[in-house]
Design a protein around this motif. Structure first.
Motif, PDB file in Angstrom:
ATOM      1  N   SER A 163       0.519  -1.444  -0.257  1.00 57.09           N
ATOM      2  CA  SER A 163      -0.135   0.611  -0.014  1.00 57.09           C
ATOM      3  C   SER A 163       1.209   1.004  -0.237  1.00 57.09           C
ATOM      4  O   SER A 163       0.697   2.307  -0.655  1.00 57.09           O
ATOM      5  N   SER A 164       2.189   1.021   0.254  1.00 56.85           N
ATOM      6  CA  SER A 164       2.768   2.199   0.477  1.00 56.85           C
ATOM      7  C   SER A 164       4.372   2.142  -0.652  1.00 56.85           C
ATOM      8  O   SER A 164       4.235   3.547  -0.859  1.00 56.85           O
ATOM      9  N   LEU A 165       3.465   1.277  -1.461  1.00 58.80           N
ATOM     10  CA  LEU A 165       4.089   1.937  -2.950  1.00 58.80           C
ATOM     11  C   LEU A 165       5.581   1.247  -2.592  1.00 58.80           C
ATOM     12  O   LEU A 165       7.043   1.927  -3.373  1.00 58.80           O
ATOM     13  N   HIS A 166       6.520   1.101  -1.588  1.00 61.06           N
ATOM     14  CA  HIS A 166       7.658   0.450  -0.710  1.00 61.06           C
ATOM     15  C   HIS A 166       7.806  -0.602  -0.515  1.00 61.06           C
ATOM     16  O   HIS A 166       6.998  -0.934  -0.040  1.00 61.06           O
ATOM     17  N   PRO A 167       8.847  -1.230  -0.849  1.00 60.00           N
ATOM     18  CA  PRO A 167       8.850  -3.245  -0.625  1.00 60.00           C
ATOM     19  C   PRO A 167       9.335  -3.105   0.938  1.00 60.00           C
ATOM     20  O   PRO A 167       9.240  -2.023   1.786  1.00 60.00           O
ATOM     21  N   GLU A 168       8.532  -4.183   1.391  1.00 57.40           N
ATOM     22  CA  GLU A 168       8.490  -3.914   2.953  1.00 57.40           C
ATOM     23  C   GLU A 168       9.206  -5.639   3.221  1.00 57.40           C
ATOM     24  O   GLU A 168       9.509  -6.483   2.150  1.00 57.40           O
ATOM     25  N   LEU A 169       9.929  -5.487   4.167  1.00 58.67           N
ATOM     26  CA  LEU A 169      10.795  -6.638   4.536  1.00 58.67           C
ATOM     27  C   LEU A 169       9.990  -7.404   4.890  1.00 58.67           C
ATOM     28  O   LEU A 169       9.831  -7.042   6.427  1.00 58.67           O
ATOM     29  N   PHE A 170       9.771  -9.027   5.430  1.00 55.75           N
ATOM     30  CA  PHE A 170       9.306  -9.877   6.411  1.00 55.75           C
ATOM     31  C   PHE A 170      10.114 -11.169   7.169  1.00 55.75           C
ATOM     32  O   PHE A 170      11.103 -11.859   6.143  1.00 55.75           O
ATOM     33  N   LEU A 171      10.133 -10.424   8.174  1.00 58.08           N
ATOM     34  CA  LEU A 171      10.956 -11.746   9.051  1.00 58.08           C
ATOM     35  C   LEU A 171      10.991 -12.261  10.313  1.00 58.08           C
ATOM     36  O   LEU A 171       9.789 -11.543  10.769  1.00 58.08           O
ATOM     37  N   SER A 172      10.636 -13.525   9.673  1.00 61.60           N
ATOM     38  CA  SER A 172       9.957 -14.555  11.077  1.00 61.60           C
ATOM     39  C   SER A 172      10.841 -14.311  11.762  1.00 61.60           C
ATOM     40  O   SER A 172      12.086 -14.295  12.478  1.00 61.60           O
ATOM     41  N   THR A 173      10.642 -14.573  13.458  1.00 59.56           N
ATOM     42  CA  THR A 173      10.755 -15.098  14.603  1.00 59.56           C
ATOM     43  C   THR A 173      11.393 -16.108  15.616  1.00 59.56           C
ATOM     44  O   THR A 173      10.339 -17.175  15.039  1.00 59.56           O
ATOM     45  N   ASN A 174      11.832 -16.576  15.888  1.00 57.60           N
ATOM     46  CA  ASN A 174      12.196 -17.385  17.111  1.00 57.60           C
ATOM     47  C   ASN A 174      10.885 -18.002  17.952  1.00 57.60           C
ATOM     48  O   ASN A 174      10.951 -18.503  18.709  1.00 57.60           O
ATOM     49  N   ASP A 175      10.378 -16.601  18.022  1.00 53.20           N
ATOM     50  CA  ASP A 175       9.013 -16.961  19.539  1.00 53.20           C
ATOM     51  C   ASP A 175       7.873 -16.650  18.607  1.00 53.20           C
ATOM     52  O   ASP A 175       6.233 -16.474  18.602  1.00 53.20           O
ATOM     53  N   ASN A 176       7.591 -17.379  17.051  1.00 52.59           N
ATOM     54  CA  ASN A 176       6.209 -17.827  16.061  1.00 52.59           C
ATOM     55  C   ASN A 176       5.281 -16.333  15.712  1.00 52.59           C
ATOM     56  O   ASN A 176       4.843 -16.636  15.311  1.00 52.59           O
ATOM     57  N   SER A 177       6.358 -15.980  15.226  1.00 51.57           N
ATOM     58  CA  SER A 177       5.871 -14.955  15.069  1.00 51.57           C
ATOM     59  C   SER A 177       6.443 -13.794  13.896  1.00 51.57           C
ATOM     60  O   SER A 177       7.637 -14.402  13.002  1.00 51.57           O
ATOM     61  N   VAL A 178       6.088 -12.176  13.188  1.00 51.12           N
ATOM     62  CA  VAL A 178       6.309 -12.324  11.885  1.00 51.12           C
ATOM     63  C   VAL A 178       7.095 -10.868  11.593  1.00 51.12           C
ATOM     64  O   VAL A 178       5.618  -9.915  12.834  1.00 51.12           O
TER      65      VAL A 178
END
Length: 336
Positions: A46-61
């Motif tokens: 929606s922002s027209l900018h890339p988004e970085l998705f990072l998974s975490t060791n506590d089961n989230s993103v």
């Protein structure tokens, strides 16, 4: 930053873009580590900018906005109960495939609001896949060494494709290259295309199909074989008012077919139907879009491609793209 060189035997140089995202500080503040990452291209945000998705060791993103460097925890712990070890976005950016530490393939919307699929792979393997890519927009392809390639569909249906050079301890290479509507499986010896069967092809070739296009194909086959009732079958379709649709389905299925003999059979059916309902403002052109080669230098190198792949490549902003031309077989058939 430039990386390379190892113990007197220099490796090829590798380049990395070092960003100033405050991910390390955020992880330290909330006491977790990152497991894997995936980038959602800007055309899907929606922002027209890339988004970085990072998974975490506590089961989230957590999601990092490339423009503002803001970090948001989507808190998907309830829907994904173990750490995500691999992530891959669908070509349309709407879905995210996640492979967890407990060997579950989960497909979820990129907004993390809707879970589409949970698929347990633990019975077939107790290790993480070497590769996980999308095949078009509705199936995920995974590769394990010595197990082959597994394609998982939207309802949990699956197909396994063994590759001989990967199963006989030769140590061959295998790479999955996603395309807009399929994927290529590239080994040391072959290049194969995996694609979900297109809807038009299903309606045409499904056993016992009574779709008008299937009836037209049967009538055209009967005509080629010298059957006396072929024309009557075609006229029956005409009386239902579905002949034009049948012609269009046959033509569209031909553009998505990779086998040249089947292309000719489908186009013959469309041509046969047009004898009974010819439309001067339609037809021609599309039937050459499925069998292509890239012309490079003085010779031609054959690279098979689907209709959508060719169209997407022709639409890309490339200052000097290779010319994509119909193959001699397709061109000769259409000209005839």
């Amino acid at each position: 930053e430039v990386f390379g060189g190892a113990r007197g035997s220099p490796l090829p140089e590798h380049f990395a873009l070092i960003t100033t995202f405050p991910t390390a500080e955020h992880a330290q503040a909330y006491n977790y580590t990152f497991c894997t990452l995936a980038v959602l291209p800007r055309q899907h945000t929606s922002s027209l900018h890339p988004e970085l998705f990072l998974s975490t060791n506590d089961n989230s993103v957590v999601i990092v906005d490339a423009a503002t460097a803001s970090i948001v925890d989507v808190d998907c712990r309830a829907s994904i109960p173990s750490p995500i070890m691999s992530m891959s976005f669908a070509p349309n950016g709407r879905f995210l495939a996640c492979f967890t530490q407990t060997f579950i393939l989960t497909v979820i919307s990129s907004t993390f609001e809707t879970k589409v699929l949970d698929f347990d792979t633990s019975e077939g393997s107790s290790s993480l896949p070497q590769q996980m890519k999308w095949c078009g927009e509705d199936s995920v392809v995974l590769h394990w060494k010595n197990l082959g390639v597994l394609m998982v569909g939207p309802y949990g249906d699956w197909l396994r494709f063994p590759f001989d050079n990967m199963n006989n301890n030769k140590g061959g290479n295998l790479h999955i290259v996603p395309e807009i509507d399929c994927c290529r499986v590239i080994t040391d010896d072959t290049v194969e295309i995996l694609q979900r069967v297109p809807p038009d092809t299903m309606s045409l070739l499904r056993i016992g199909s009574v779709d008008p296009s299937a009836m037209l194909l049967d009538a055209a086959d009967a005509f080629e074989a010298g059957g006396s009732n072929a024309d009557e079958a075609a006229r029956t379709i005409t009386r239902t008012g579905m002949l034009t649709e049948a012609i269009e389905v046959c033509t569209e299925a031909a553009t998505r077919e990779l086998d040249v003999a089947m292309q000719k059979r489908l186009l013959n059916a469309a041509s046969y139907g047009m004898q009974f309902s010819y439309k001067s403002d339609e037809g021609g052109g599309d039937e050459t879009k499925d069998d292509y080669y890239f012309e490079e230098g003085g010779g031609a190198k054959t690279i098979m491609g689907t209709k959508e792949t060719v169209a997407a490549n022709n639409d890309e902003l490339n200052p000097s793209p290779p010319r994509m031309l119909p193959s001699a077989t397709a061109h000769k058939f259409v000209a005839a």
